[in-house]
Design a protein around this motif. Structure first.
Motif: not given
Length: 189
Positions: A49-72
């Motif tokens: 799950a952590l690896a997928v969260c990190e992937k989301i953080g790398r892919m994120a273009t919207r602030e809400q996705d970056t925040i999801f990644s960081l909180l996750g």
């Protein structure tokens, strides 16, 4: 939410298998990746799950996705007992959204309950309450932070407000009992 509907429909294991296939087929679909994070976490596959969260953080273009990644990542690191890593991630999320109630409450709880730094955690708990005043978990964190900062009169009021929302909130009842014991109010405890 959608994750609970998927689990209810397919069961935890089958839901994970199904969503892993879908996430693999659509690796750029951030919403699909978020569902996968939740299902991996529900199945106690925390490193994955952590690896997928990190992937989301790398892919994120919207602030809400970056925040999801960081909180996750913060919550998952906390489950892995990487408390300093979790603290840093919650603080990073707050740079994007200083009033994010979840980040504020998680950081407060981590500082107060795990890292034994209640004085440092109290301001975050107070900000979390301001951001989401009707959230029982936030009220409990604030009450406990106040208790550990020897502000038991204020804490009592916060715990009672929390119990107005749900008289059976187990963590609040436990913390309220601990407050009464600390004040040598054995009958109330």
């Amino acid at each position: 939410g959608i994750v609970h509907e998927i689990v209810r429909s397919f069961g935890k294991d089958k839901a994970l298998e199904r969503e892993q296939e879908r996430a693999t087929a659509e690796p750029e679909n951030i919403e699909r990746q978020k569902v996968l994070v939740h299902l991996l976490q529900l199945n106690d596959k925390i490193p994955e799950a952590l690896a997928v969260c990190e992937k989301i953080g790398r892919m994120a273009t919207r602030e809400q996705d970056t925040i999801f990644s960081l909180l996750g990542q913060g919550m998952l690191k906390q489950r892995l007992e990487d408390y300093e890593g979790a603290r840093q991630l919650y603080e990073e999320a707050l740079k994007y959204d200083p009033d994010n109630a979840l980040a504020l409450n998680n950081l407060a709880a981590l500082l107060v309950e795990v890292l034994n730094r209640p004085a440092e955690g109290l301001p975050y708990a107070q900000r979390a309450r301001k951001a989401d005043p009707g959230n029982q978990d936030i009220l409990d964190t604030l009450g406990w932070a106040l208790t550990l900062n020897n502000r038991t009169g204020e804490a009592l009021g916060v715990f009672l407000r929390s119990l107005e929302l749900n008289r059976e909130h187990v963590v609040t009842l436990y913390h309220l009992g601990r407050l009464h014991l600390g004040r040598k109010e054995y009958e109330e405890a």
